[in-house]
Scaffold this motif. Structure first.
Motif, PDB file in Angstrom:
ATOM      1  N   ILE A 190      39.056  42.340  25.564  1.00  0.00           N
ATOM      2  CA  ILE A 190      38.208  42.369  26.811  1.00  0.00           C
ATOM      3  C   ILE A 190      38.438  43.843  27.108  1.00  0.00           C
ATOM      4  O   ILE A 190      39.294  44.330  26.782  1.00  0.00           O
ATOM      5  N   LYS A 191      37.334  44.336  28.018  1.00  0.00           N
ATOM      6  CA  LYS A 191      37.210  45.822  28.479  1.00  0.00           C
ATOM      7  C   LYS A 191      38.001  45.850  29.795  1.00  0.00           C
ATOM      8  O   LYS A 191      38.415  46.898  30.272  1.00  0.00           O
ATOM      9  N   VAL A 192      37.397  44.835  30.587  1.00  0.00           N
ATOM     10  CA  VAL A 192      37.682  44.926  32.152  1.00  0.00           C
ATOM     11  C   VAL A 192      39.181  44.776  32.281  1.00  0.00           C
ATOM     12  O   VAL A 192      39.864  43.875  31.501  1.00  0.00           O
ATOM     13  N   SER A 193      39.714  45.465  33.232  1.00  0.00           N
ATOM     14  CA  SER A 193      41.092  45.466  33.347  1.00  0.00           C
ATOM     15  C   SER A 193      41.641  43.920  33.999  1.00  0.00           C
ATOM     16  O   SER A 193      40.699  43.611  34.821  1.00  0.00           O
ATOM     17  N   PRO A 194      42.810  43.717  33.672  1.00  0.00           N
ATOM     18  CA  PRO A 194      43.157  42.239  34.601  1.00  0.00           C
ATOM     19  C   PRO A 194      43.115  42.175  36.031  1.00  0.00           C
ATOM     20  O   PRO A 194      42.737  41.442  36.586  1.00  0.00           O
ATOM     21  N   ASN A 195      43.499  43.561  36.661  1.00  0.00           N
ATOM     22  CA  ASN A 195      43.488  43.580  38.032  1.00  0.00           C
ATOM     23  C   ASN A 195      41.869  43.392  38.608  1.00  0.00           C
ATOM     24  O   ASN A 195      41.699  42.908  39.529  1.00  0.00           O
ATOM     25  N   LYS A 196      41.152  44.029  37.859  1.00  0.00           N
ATOM     26  CA  LYS A 196      39.715  43.907  38.368  1.00  0.00           C
ATOM     27  C   LYS A 196      39.217  42.495  38.105  1.00  0.00           C
ATOM     28  O   LYS A 196      38.461  41.850  39.119  1.00  0.00           O
ATOM     29  N   ILE A 197      39.608  41.877  37.025  1.00  0.00           N
ATOM     30  CA  ILE A 197      39.399  40.360  37.094  1.00  0.00           C
ATOM     31  C   ILE A 197      39.652  39.508  38.295  1.00  0.00           C
ATOM     32  O   ILE A 197      39.205  38.827  38.732  1.00  0.00           O
ATOM     33  N   LEU A 198      40.998  39.971  38.303  1.00  0.00           N
ATOM     34  CA  LEU A 198      41.634  39.158  39.648  1.00  0.00           C
ATOM     35  C   LEU A 198      41.131  39.378  40.874  1.00  0.00           C
ATOM     36  O   LEU A 198      40.765  38.522  41.799  1.00  0.00           O
ATOM     37  N   ALA A 199      40.478  40.813  40.984  1.00  0.00           N
ATOM     38  CA  ALA A 199      39.873  41.240  42.442  1.00  0.00           C
ATOM     39  C   ALA A 199      38.556  40.559  42.752  1.00  0.00           C
ATOM     40  O   ALA A 199      38.024  40.150  43.329  1.00  0.00           O
ATOM     41  N   ASP A 200      37.891  40.598  41.397  1.00  0.00           N
ATOM     42  CA  ASP A 200      36.573  40.291  41.503  1.00  0.00           C
ATOM     43  C   ASP A 200      35.997  38.810  41.151  1.00  0.00           C
ATOM     44  O   ASP A 200      35.092  38.277  41.610  1.00  0.00           O
ATOM     45  N   ALA A 201      36.930  38.185  40.281  1.00  0.00           N
ATOM     46  CA  ALA A 201      36.436  36.960  39.602  1.00  0.00           C
ATOM     47  C   ALA A 201      37.495  35.802  40.128  1.00  0.00           C
ATOM     48  O   ALA A 201      37.329  34.722  39.497  1.00  0.00           O
ATOM     49  N   THR A 202      38.361  35.875  40.992  1.00  0.00           N
ATOM     50  CA  THR A 202      39.087  34.727  41.720  1.00  0.00           C
ATOM     51  C   THR A 202      39.066  34.762  43.156  1.00  0.00           C
ATOM     52  O   THR A 202      38.585  35.595  43.659  1.00  0.00           O
ATOM     53  N   ASP A 203      39.381  33.424  43.386  1.00  0.00           N
ATOM     54  CA  ASP A 203      39.128  33.282  44.846  1.00  0.00           C
ATOM     55  C   ASP A 203      40.381  31.844  45.160  1.00  0.00           C
ATOM     56  O   ASP A 203      39.786  30.799  44.889  1.00  0.00           O
ATOM     57  N   TRP A 204      41.416  32.171  45.406  1.00  0.00           N
ATOM     58  CA  TRP A 204      42.375  31.200  45.748  1.00  0.00           C
ATOM     59  C   TRP A 204      42.396  30.433  46.904  1.00  0.00           C
ATOM     60  O   TRP A 204      43.519  29.819  47.109  1.00  0.00           O
ATOM     61  N   ARG A 205      41.645  30.990  47.861  1.00  0.00           N
ATOM     62  CA  ARG A 205      41.819  30.343  49.326  1.00  0.00           C
ATOM     63  C   ARG A 205      41.430  28.759  49.363  1.00  0.00           C
ATOM     64  O   ARG A 205      42.265  28.267  50.065  1.00  0.00           O
TER      65      ARG A 205
END
Lengths: 334, 196
Positions: free
Chosen positions: A308-323
């Motif tokens: 993968i090219k996208v950084s793990p932090n960016k994936i967490l920031a943009d593609a997760t929602d734990w609310r």
């Protein structure tokens, strides 16, 4: 965790407010609010470790969904189907969700549901993941769940998954069959494959993700949704997650009935393999592990392996929602 | 020194003080969320009386779903609740009540429910076992998010969900399954007694 803390603070600040006012607060995914849509489309495929999804239909109807559909999809195609909006929400494997997000699929991961789906089978002489160096490992295609998981496992022990493993691509014949015929040295099996191979006494397991760390500490299957569905229908999203978590509990408390229902509904053919899967996969651990850790863990391994090219932090920031999960952890104890 | 020892012994011997400490600790740690107004119901008790959720306003209510011919998991849940009933002491019935609703109304008549209650030494001053017509039961199970379906052999396939409702009738937390921590359950009940 930030959002959970914010919500606690929010509740504390409003503790003196009227109950009606509190419940009417728009930034809370309140239970009494009806879902914004009464339709939910879930994926359906040959993998049976996503059993909670297959027995959640009545629970989803109890949550207010009148149109619950199962969309036939191969495990390989779930991320794409979700990204295209053909599947609204689905349980899916963590690693291919990450590669799908990296490829640009608009997906939001909302929860980890269970660990322990996959088992790495090998023939004699192979005792560990490191021993896979120079061996033939079967997969139906590059980029599919077994390949992505195995590549991250190889990267974790210091192998270069591209150079060190001889990937045998077999789109038409399942790697399980090639393995049984001795044509490959190893393959990663997902239920009901491990149950079948054990019954046939073929090969041995060198990694059981239900038991062996660190795999047993990271979610295998996570609930994710099309980004627009999650964004536009937060109450529906929370209700889908609640139904899936209740269904996961049903898998723990009454595996025999769940297995029978899966057979009766046509999700799988063999009751015995389904029952064994339900007894072996730890469905009751959704509270114990942090889904963010899972995304970070696999994203780091895949990033390290150049997959993968996208950084793990960016994936967490943009593609997760734990609310949604954080609210349900407080509302749904067990 | 003697005063300290007497005070310590008094604290240890006093369930009320210990419970108050538990509840305060719980409140400080994390207040239970306010999920939604609890769905109302009016059903028939083990004594044949009409019982509504609204009758319990001002008390903390635990609502659960069982059926009396359930051989495996329901008895685990009912036994656990009976244990908590005993631990609640004088608060039980006065400040905290339990409601067990059958998911098998065809077989669980008031008389059958009364027998079931006696089997588990349920204190009927604070514990109601309710039945009703099939439609009413289906509605209440659905409203509480419980799935129940009768199989061909008469068993009822259902999810276990125990809901705690505060004194104002607000659903505050739900417990999934039957093997949850009874101490945590008791602390949650007591924490709601501390709220204004």
């Amino acid at each position: 965790m930030q959002s959970a803390q914010s919500r606690r603070s929010f509740l504390a600040v409003l503790s003196s407010a009227s109950v009606a006012g509190l419940i009417g607060a728009r930034d809370s995914f309140t239970q009494e609010a009806p879902p914004e849509t009464t339709t939910v489309r879930l994926a359906k495929n040959d993998g049976i470790c996503i059993a909670p999804q297959y027995v959640a239909d009545e629970l989803l109807r109890a949550e207010g969904f009148t149109d619950v559909r199962y969309v036939k999809s191969t495990p390989a195609a779930v991320s794409d189907a979700m990204g295209r909006g053909e599947v609204d929400m689905s349980l899916h494997f963590a690693a291919p969700l990450i590669t799908g997000i990296d490829a640009g699929a608009p997906i939001t991961v909302v929860a980890g549901v269970h660990v322990g789906c996959f088992e790495l089978f090998a023939h004699e002489g192979i005792r560990s993941i490191r021993d896979l160096k120079g061996t033939k490992v079967g997969v139906q295609g590059l980029g599919l769940a077994p390949h992505v998981f195995l590549a991250s496992m190889a990267a974790y022990v210091g192998l270069d998954p591209v150079k060190d493993i001889d990937w045998v691509l077999s789109p038409s014949v399942r790697p399980k069959e090639l393995f049984a015929e001795g044509k490959i040295d190893a393959f990663l099996g997902f239920p009901p494959e491990p149950q079948e191979l054990r019954a046939r006494n073929i090969g041995h397991v060198i990694v059981n993700s239900a038991l062996d760390r660190p795999w047993s500490q990271n979610f295998c299957c996570m609930l994710a949704g099309n980004r627009n569905y999650v964004r536009n229908y937060p109450v529906a999203t929370k209700r889908v997650l609640r139904a899936i978590l209740k269904a996961a509990d049903l898998c723990v408390t009454d595996p025999a009935r769940v297995a029978q229902r899966m057979v009766d509904a046509g999700f799988t053919a063999r009751y015995d393999y389904a029952l064994q899967t339900l007894k072996e996969v730890p469905y009751g651990k959704w509270r114990e592990y942090d889904p963010e850790d899972t995304i970070r863990f696999y994203a780091l391994r895949l990033h390290q392996a150049g997959m993968i090219k996208v950084s793990p932090n960016k994936i967490l920031a943009d593609a997760t929602d734990w609310r949604f999960l954080n609210e349900l952890k407080r509302e749904l104890k067990g | 020194m003697l005063v300290t020892i007497i005070l310590a012994l008094t604290l240890l011997a006093s369930p009320t003080l210990a419970e108050a400490h538990d509840a305060r600790h719980h409140t400080q740690e994390q207040r239970l969320p306010k999920i939604a107004p609890a769905p109302g119901f009016t059903l028939t008790s083990q004594d044949g009386a009409q019982v509504a959720l609204a009758d319990f306003r001002g008390k903390v209510v635990a609502v659960t779903f069982i059926y009396t011919s359930c051989a495996d998991t329901c008895p685990v849940l009912t036994s656990m609740m009976a244990h908590v009933q005993d631990q609640l002491g004088h608060d039980f019935g006065v400040k905290v009540v339990f409601v067990s609703i059958t998911v098998d109304p065809e077989r669980d008549t008031p008389a059958v429910l009364k027998q079931y209650a006696q089997t588990f030494a349920a204190d009927l001053a604070g514990w109601s076992f309710l039945t009703g017509d099939a439609v009413a039961i289906r509605d209440v199970t659905r409203q509480y998010g419980v799935f129940a379906s009768k199989s061909a052999n008469g068993d009822v396939d259902h999810t276990f969900l125990t809901s705690i409702i505060d004194r104002r009738g607000i659903l505050r937390v739900q417990y999934l399954g039957v093997r949850f921590d009874p101490d945590e359950f008791r602390r949650d009940l007591l924490s709601l007694l501390q709220e204004p």
